[in-house]
Design a protein around this motif. Structure first.
Motif, PDB file in Angstrom:
ATOM      1  N   ILE A  42      53.541  55.886  25.009  1.00  0.00           N
ATOM      2  CA  ILE A  42      53.446  57.325  24.746  1.00  0.00           C
ATOM      3  C   ILE A  42      54.723  58.023  25.190  1.00  0.00           C
ATOM      4  N   GLY A  43      55.191  57.707  26.399  1.00  0.00           N
ATOM      5  CA  GLY A  43      56.400  58.330  26.919  1.00  0.00           C
ATOM      6  C   GLY A  43      57.612  58.028  26.060  1.00  0.00           C
ATOM      7  N   GLN A  44      57.737  56.775  25.638  1.00  0.00           N
ATOM      8  CA  GLN A  44      58.883  56.378  24.818  1.00  0.00           C
ATOM      9  C   GLN A  44      58.864  57.082  23.467  1.00  0.00           C
ATOM     10  N   VAL A  45      57.710  57.047  22.811  1.00  0.00           N
ATOM     11  CA  VAL A  45      57.607  57.690  21.496  1.00  0.00           C
ATOM     12  C   VAL A  45      57.881  59.179  21.636  1.00  0.00           C
ATOM     13  N   TYR A  46      57.349  59.782  22.687  1.00  0.00           N
ATOM     14  CA  TYR A  46      57.574  61.202  22.925  1.00  0.00           C
ATOM     15  C   TYR A  46      59.062  61.512  23.038  1.00  0.00           C
ATOM     16  N   GLY A  47      59.764  60.655  23.774  1.00  0.00           N
ATOM     17  CA  GLY A  47      61.180  60.896  24.007  1.00  0.00           C
ATOM     18  C   GLY A  47      62.062  60.671  22.788  1.00  0.00           C
ATOM     19  N   LEU A  79      56.249  53.081  15.728  1.00  0.00           N
ATOM     20  CA  LEU A  79      55.346  54.217  15.936  1.00  0.00           C
ATOM     21  C   LEU A  79      56.025  55.545  15.595  1.00  0.00           C
ATOM     22  N   CYS A  80      57.298  55.658  15.994  1.00  0.00           N
ATOM     23  CA  CYS A  80      58.033  56.886  15.674  1.00  0.00           C
ATOM     24  C   CYS A  80      58.097  57.066  14.162  1.00  0.00           C
ATOM     25  N   LEU A  81      58.330  55.967  13.465  1.00  0.00           N
ATOM     26  CA  LEU A  81      58.398  56.033  12.006  1.00  0.00           C
ATOM     27  C   LEU A  81      57.060  56.493  11.434  1.00  0.00           C
ATOM     28  N   ALA A  82      55.977  55.894  11.953  1.00  0.00           N
ATOM     29  CA  ALA A  82      54.643  56.222  11.443  1.00  0.00           C
ATOM     30  C   ALA A  82      54.301  57.693  11.686  1.00  0.00           C
ATOM     31  N   LEU A  83      54.767  58.252  12.809  1.00  0.00           N
ATOM     32  CA  LEU A  83      54.472  59.654  13.106  1.00  0.00           C
ATOM     33  C   LEU A  83      55.439  60.589  12.397  1.00  0.00           C
ATOM     34  N   ALA A  84      56.721  60.204  12.359  1.00  0.00           N
ATOM     35  CA  ALA A  84      57.748  61.146  11.898  1.00  0.00           C
ATOM     36  C   ALA A  84      57.827  61.223  10.377  1.00  0.00           C
TER      37      ALA A  84
END
Lengths: 612, 279
Positions: B153-158, B77-82
């Motif tokens: 959500i919390g993990q991706v946020y962090g 998810l981080c990859l998809a957002l970042a």
């Protein structure tokens, strides 16, 4: 044509997507900043705009002291780890070492190993070296975990680095050191700054490692925040977070302007303001630790004694009281077992007193120096965890029970309510092996100190059956979750619920008819306490009826002091959650240490929590 | 002075520091992991692998698997957002705005993680900000808090910035002529993304992946606060051994198993890194 339009669409879409991600990053920041201006103490409602929490923050000596400590620790550890890390990164850059694998591992592993493991391994090291826990041990720990990050950041920059510049300098006759200072260092200055900022951010936010290695006078801001969470994140904490963020933003803005070649005058304003914000805590009543003055080092739960009460003791004895906070008995046990803390007075729960006593870690009390012990209700004296009160005096107590929103649930009197499908998704249980298995044991007609594996196995089955109904397990701010309306029934401890009842008349508290547990927190003096006489004076001081009444009235936990209770206003004296009637007291049992069965409790609880 | 001696002198202080403050304590921990818990929660020194055998029981293996799942999902998810954001900053934003946008990515990290998690609770809870906003436009409320989605959500946020920054770094360095060539030769945007842009940013993806995956394996705050502590992850498990059960030997054994997992993950990330360098 069409391709160009599609390209423009992609471009616009990309921009919108990025905007969305930035919104995601800043939504919580906006919330916490807004809450710092909220008139209501609770985060559940908005009641209007106020600066009051910022003024309160300035008057909150404990938070300000913690902020100062955090800034000192972060500053020192950042400087040290940036120097060490940059030097190491340069070494890796300029030379291929033999047996580099081991070196690489030494520098990479601190990033990989979980924090809690670094924390407890440092406890072992400091104990082996008999190093006194305090600011020094905290700074060393922070250096240990930030060096590797600095190395990674600076090396990443150096990897894309044009070596020909260095070679040119060498060819022109510059020695290795001159080349280093005149060519290499200036070129990687931005990376060094980035590494330093990362080290600073890691240090100022670290909780796990600091909580294990902190000692007298080294309570940092995260430690303070965690210990305050039991009463919900207060607006003061949001205020201090907002200020820290503001200071950082200003400094980064100044750096940004400088980089873009703006005149120094323009950069000076944000830089000055940012630095002033960071220096503020030191200017406004800096650390008052005058040399030669006697101090009492107190290690206690948060929200257990008011600063005004401590001020009275300080005035009477001409001393200074140093307060450090913890949020679990286990943190206290780890500190005292390591044998290198430096505390005069600690506040273990009854079972922790028993564990400390068996390991001979508490100083026997001189009862002749404690005449005010006569004011304490005999029901709380001479209990099995400390026969004859040779080692500890009762300070606060409370019961475990159920608080509920009566307009939603109707009257409640049994643990069965927490297994009632009508309340599915509206139930909160403590995140605590002893308390949850305890409630299930009581429903089976057993006691809360059960050690028999078969009985505990049946209790686990009950909890597994209950799990689909449970909204959340929480033993920190369970009262806040109830107040916010997320759940209707909550298992929890009486002191926190008493405060919740004052805030919301719809909340009721009951000790279920099947029985329940109660806890008793005591004051004790650890072996090796530097000021045992002063510690005795403090113990006697908090048992004075007027003082004990003041402590109970400000903190709302139940006092075991009979004479003090008589002095309390009726609203507190007859509060059903703070001082339950005699028939309730007959059905509560003190929670004791279960020895080897502790491991079984933990395993069963892990099974319950990991079930889907 | 020779370059070698200089390098040794530069390296020695940091290496010694880590030797004393990291390697020696880890050795003490390893010794502890071979012992057992005393009745009072101390460490009895022995030479036994019992704790490692226990760590491999199905109950704990399940928890390890769950943690790997969460970490993998967080990383994806981080990859998809970042990735799109990093691309946008690298190629679509005027040079003078770039550093400000990068700083804005990391600025939230100067507030306590715990405080930010509590802010998320205020946003997500039943009578929280998001549900109030939904109610204002006439939509029903959702139970957003205390579930797996909230944990994610919390993990991706962090972890998001730890993915975005290495991605940006690798995009800055890549040769733009390759992108232009692909466009000139008439490749569709999707094909340019799949066959040129993504492979070229593989070093950044691998570096960011490691930086996100590893801390996510040890996550425990987001599962507790946003997930309602209804699932156990390795981070919680290790934490509980030291802070609740006071079974340091078992906690130590668990964490060495975790470290082994991490090393495997890092080794796995090395291959795309090496492949990308060869490109």
């Amino acid at each position: 044509m069409a391709a160009a339009e599609a390209g423009a669409d992609v471009k616009r879409g990309l921009g919108l997507f990025a905007l969305g991600v930035y919104l995601f990053l800043y939504a919580p920041i906006v919330v916490l900043a807004a809450l710092s201006f909220n008139e209501s103490r609770s985060s559940a409602t908005w009641e209007g705009f106020t600066f009051a929490w910022y003024l309160k923050l300035l008057q909150n000596a404990q938070v300000m002291q913690a902020l100062r400590t955090s800034l000192i620790v972060a500053f020192v550890s950042t400087v040290v780890s940036t120097l060490l890390g940059t030097a190491a990164a340069l070494a890796f850059h300029r030379h291929r070492f033999r047996r580099a694998g081991w070196l690489e591992a030494l520098f990479a592993l601190p990033i990989v190993v979980p924090e809690i493991v670094i924390a407890s391994s440092l406890v072992l090291l400091y104990a082996a070296l008999s190093l006194r826990l305090g600011l020094v041990t905290v700074v060393l720990a922070h250096v240990a975990f930030s060096v590797s990050y600095v190395v990674v950041v600076v090396r990443a920059r150096l990897a894309g680095f044009d070596r020909t510049l260095e070679e040119a300098a060498m060819d022109l006759g510059a020695g290795p050191w001159r080349t280093l200072f005149a060519v290499t260092l200036p070129l990687c200055a931005p990376a060094i700054l980035a590494g330093a900022l990362l080290a600073f951010a890691l240090s100022i936010d670290d909780y796990v490692i600091t909580s294990f290695v902190a000692g007298v006078g080294s309570t940092t801001l995260p430690l303070q925040i965690y210990s305050m969470v039991r009463s919900g994140v207060s607006p003061e904490i949001n205020a201090v977070s907002t200020l820290l963020l503001l200071a950082t933003s200003l400094l980064l803005l100044a750096a940004h302007l400088l980089e873009r070649g703006r005149p120094a005058r323009l950069c000076a304003a944000p830089a000055g303001l940012g630095l002033a914000l960071l220096a503020g805590p030191f200017l406004l009543g800096g650390p008052a630790a005058a040399g030669g003055e006697r101090t009492l080092n107190l290690y206690i739960w948060s929200n257990y004694i008011a600063p005004e009460t401590l001020a009275k003791f300080e005035a009477r004895h001409g001393v200074k009281v140093n307060v450090d906070l913890y949020d679990s008995n286990e943190a206290l046990l780890a500190k005292l077992q390591a044998g290198n803390a430096n505390y005069d007075v600690v506040c273990p729960s009854n079972y922790a007193v028993a564990i400390l006593a068996r390991q001979d870690l508490l100083l026997p009390l001189d009862l002749s120096a404690l005449p005010n012990l006569a004011h304490v209700d005999p029901a709380f004296l001479d209990r099995p965890h400390d026969p004859g009160n040779r080692l500890s005096i009762p300070y606060f107590w409370g019961t475990t029970g159920i608080a509920y929103r009566k307009s939603r649930t109707g009257p409640i009197d049994s643990w069965n309510a927490l297994w009632d499908p009508r309340f599915a998704g509206r139930i909160l249980m403590l995140d605590d092996a002893r308390e949850t298995l305890g409630a299930a044991l009581l429903l089976d007609g057993r006691g809360v100190n059960e050690e028999h594996p078969a009985a505990l196995g049946r209790a686990r089955q009950r909890l597994l059956a209950q799990k689909p109904l449970v909204r959340t397990y929480n033993s920190a701010d369970f009262d806040q979750v109830l107040l916010a309306g997320d759940v209707w029934l909550a298992q929890g401890w009486s002191g926190q619920f008493a405060k919740a009842m004052d805030q919301d008349p719809d909340i009721e508290y009951v000790v279920p008819k099947e029985g329940s547990s109660f806890f008793l927190d005591s004051l004790a003096i650890p072996r090796g306490a530097p000021h045992p006489q002063l510690a005795h004076a403090f113990l006697d001081f908090v048992m004075e009826p007027e003082i004990a009444a003041e402590i109970c009235a400000t903190m709302r936990y139940s006092t075991p002091n009979r004479s003090a209770r008589a002095l309390l206003p009726a609203a507190i004296r007859d509060h059903p959650a703070i001082f339950p009637p005699a028939d309730v007291m007959k059905r509560v049992e003190l929670l004791e240490d279960v020895g080897e069965a502790t491991v079984l409790y933990d395993r069963l609880w892990t099974e319950v929590k990991s079930a889907r | 002075m020779s370059a070698r001696r200089q390098a040794l002198l530069l390296l020695a202080p940091a290496a010694l520091t880590l030797l004393v403050l990291f390697a020696v304590p880890q050795a003490l921990m390893f010794e502890a992991s071979l012992g057992r818990r005393s009745a009072y929660g101390g460490i009895v020194h022995e030479w036994s692998l019992a704790n490692y055998a226990r760590a491999l029981e199905p109950l704990y293996l399940g928890i390890f698997a769950r943690s790997v799942g969460l970490a993998a999902l967080t990383t994806a998810l981080c990859l998809a957002l970042a990735w799109p954001v990093a691309w946008w900053i690298a190629f679509r934003v005027p040079q003078r705005h770039k550093s400000a946008l990068l700083v804005l990515l990391v600025l939230p990290f100067w507030t306590s993680f715990l405080v930010r998690m509590y802010a998320w609770i205020v946003l997500l809870r039943t009578e929280g900000v998001i549900n109030a906003a939904l109610a204002a436009v006439g939509l029903p409320a959702f139970d957003l808090l205390y579930n797996d989605l909230a944990v994610l959500i919390g993990q991706v946020y962090g972890e998001l910035p730890f993915m975005a920054l290495p991605l940006y770094a690798s995009m800055e360095k890549l040769d733009r002529r390759l992108l232009e060539a692909a466009a000139d030769l008439g490749a569709s945007p999707l094909r340019r993304l799949r066959e040129v842009a993504l492979p070229l940013t593989l070093p950044g993806i691998a570096a960011g992946g490691v930086l996100v995956f590893i801390p996510s394996l040890g996550a425990y705050l987001a599962p507790d606060l946003l997930g309602g502590a209804k699932g156990v992850y390795v981070g919680n498990l290790v934490q509980a051994q030291f802070a609740v059960a006071r079974d340091a030997p078992f906690g130590a054994a668990l964490s060495f198993v975790l470290a082994l997992l991490v090393l495997v993950a890092v080794a796995a990330a090395r291959r795309p890194l090496a492949a990308a360098r060869a490109l």
